[in-house]
Design an enzyme around this catalytic site. Sequence first.
Site, short mmCIF file in Angstrom:
data_model
loop_
_atom_site.label_atom_id
_atom_site.label_comp_id
_atom_site.label_asym_id
_atom_site.label_seq_id
_atom_site.Cartn_x
_atom_site.Cartn_y
_atom_site.Cartn_z
N ASN A 1 -33.93 -40.83 5.65
CA ASN A 1 -33.75 -40.27 6.99
C ASN A 1 -35.05 -39.64 7.48
O ASN A 1 -35.80 -39.04 6.71
CB ASN A 1 -32.56 -39.30 7.07
CG ASN A 1 -32.54 -38.23 6.00
OD1 ASN A 1 -33.03 -38.42 4.91
ND2 ASN A 1 -31.95 -37.09 6.35
N GLN A 2 -35.29 -39.82 8.75
CA GLN A 2 -36.51 -39.35 9.41
C GLN A 2 -36.08 -38.48 10.57
O GLN A 2 -35.57 -38.97 11.57
CB GLN A 2 -37.34 -40.55 9.90
CG GLN A 2 -37.77 -41.52 8.80
CD GLN A 2 -38.74 -40.87 7.80
OE1 GLN A 2 -39.67 -40.17 8.19
NE2 GLN A 2 -38.51 -41.11 6.51
N GLU A 3 -36.25 -37.17 10.39
CA GLU A 3 -35.78 -36.23 11.42
C GLU A 3 -36.87 -35.92 12.43
O GLU A 3 -38.03 -36.29 12.26
CB GLU A 3 -35.24 -34.96 10.73
CG GLU A 3 -34.03 -35.28 9.87
CD GLU A 3 -33.31 -34.06 9.32
OE1 GLU A 3 -33.86 -32.94 9.37
OE2 GLU A 3 -32.18 -34.24 8.81
N ASN A 4 -36.44 -35.25 13.51
CA ASN A 4 -37.35 -34.96 14.61
C ASN A 4 -36.98 -33.60 15.21
O ASN A 4 -35.78 -33.27 15.26
CB ASN A 4 -37.21 -36.07 15.66
CG ASN A 4 -38.34 -36.03 16.67
OD1 ASN A 4 -38.36 -35.21 17.57
ND2 ASN A 4 -39.28 -36.92 16.52
N ALA A 5 -37.98 -32.87 15.70
CA ALA A 5 -37.72 -31.58 16.36
C ALA A 5 -36.77 -31.77 17.53
O ALA A 5 -35.98 -30.89 17.86
CB ALA A 5 -39.03 -30.97 16.82
N TYR B 1 -33.74 -33.29 17.90
CA TYR B 1 -32.81 -33.76 16.87
C TYR B 1 -32.30 -35.20 17.04
O TYR B 1 -32.29 -35.97 16.09
CB TYR B 1 -31.62 -32.80 16.74
CG TYR B 1 -31.94 -31.44 16.16
CD1 TYR B 1 -33.25 -31.07 15.82
CD2 TYR B 1 -30.93 -30.52 15.94
CE1 TYR B 1 -33.53 -29.82 15.30
CE2 TYR B 1 -31.21 -29.26 15.41
CZ TYR B 1 -32.52 -28.91 15.10
OH TYR B 1 -32.78 -27.68 14.57
N CYS C 1 -31.10 -42.10 10.66
CA CYS C 1 -30.53 -42.10 9.31
C CYS C 1 -31.28 -43.05 8.38
O CYS C 1 -31.91 -44.02 8.83
CB CYS C 1 -29.08 -42.56 9.37
SG CYS C 1 -27.94 -41.43 10.15
N GLU D 1 -29.99 -45.28 6.32
CA GLU D 1 -29.42 -46.63 6.27
C GLU D 1 -30.00 -47.50 7.39
O GLU D 1 -30.35 -48.66 7.18
CB GLU D 1 -27.90 -46.58 6.42
CG GLU D 1 -27.18 -45.86 5.29
CD GLU D 1 -27.06 -44.35 5.49
OE1 GLU D 1 -27.90 -43.76 6.19
OE2 GLU D 1 -26.11 -43.78 4.93
N1 THU Z 1 -27.88 -39.00 7.58
C1 THU Z 1 -28.24 -40.20 7.06
O1 THU Z 1 -29.43 -40.47 6.83
N2 THU Z 1 -27.26 -41.12 6.83
C2 THU Z 1 -25.94 -40.91 7.06
O2 THU Z 1 -25.17 -41.83 6.91
C3 THU Z 1 -25.48 -39.58 7.45
C4 THU Z 1 -26.52 -38.62 7.88
C5 THU Z 1 -28.94 -38.02 7.87
C6 THU Z 1 -29.14 -37.74 9.35
C7 THU Z 1 -29.74 -36.37 9.32
O3 THU Z 1 -31.14 -36.48 9.10
C8 THU Z 1 -29.12 -35.72 8.09
O4 THU Z 1 -28.61 -36.77 7.29
C9 THU Z 1 -27.99 -34.73 8.39
O5 THU Z 1 -27.02 -35.31 9.20
#
Ligand code: THU
Length: 160
Positions: free
Chosen positions: A62-66, A68, A73, A75
């Site tokens: 997962n690659q998050e961002n400020a 949101y 995700c 996958e």
């Molecule tokens: N996340 C995933 O990478 N896959 C999922 O199937 C559920 C959630 C990530 C998204 C976010 O970065 C963090 O988990 C919390 O939701």
Amino acid sequence: MKEVKIETKLQVYNDIKELPKDIQRLMDSAIEARDNAYAPYSKFKVGAAILLDSGNVVIGSNQENASYPSGLCAERTAIYYAGAKHPKAKILKMALTASSQNQVTDTPIPPCGACRQAIAEYEIKQDQFIEIYFMGAKGKVVKSNSLANLLPLGFDRSFL
Ligand code: THU
């Protein structure tokens, strides 16, 4: 009116060591990807590893961002990369693992709804089941023989 019952079948392994050797290796790749996730906001790291029929393994985290909602995700990071880099290859298996910094994730963590929809697209595109294995940080691993088992009543191209 008639009632319709939808059933699904999953296999549950007690832990990663109970998995076949090739799946253990795939899960190890997912764990490595998970540990490299960029999740500074949720502190919830997810890793995905995809085995293609070419033998290649594609990973994602997962690659998050400020901002949101701009994050993605694990996958979908993995499956879109697989589609971009190996457009002709079929996806055979996917291993998923998630680990939270806030609690012990020892129950299997299934893919979110949006990721199920994304994986379903590829299963239909290639007309071949995708095996999905998912776990938390440790403990039981759930296997689904097909993404369709995880997404009953899915929306797909046949409706368009
Ligand atoms: N996340 C995933 O990478 N896959 C999922 O199937 C559920 C959630 C990530 C998204 C976010 O970065 C963090 O988990 C919390 O939701």
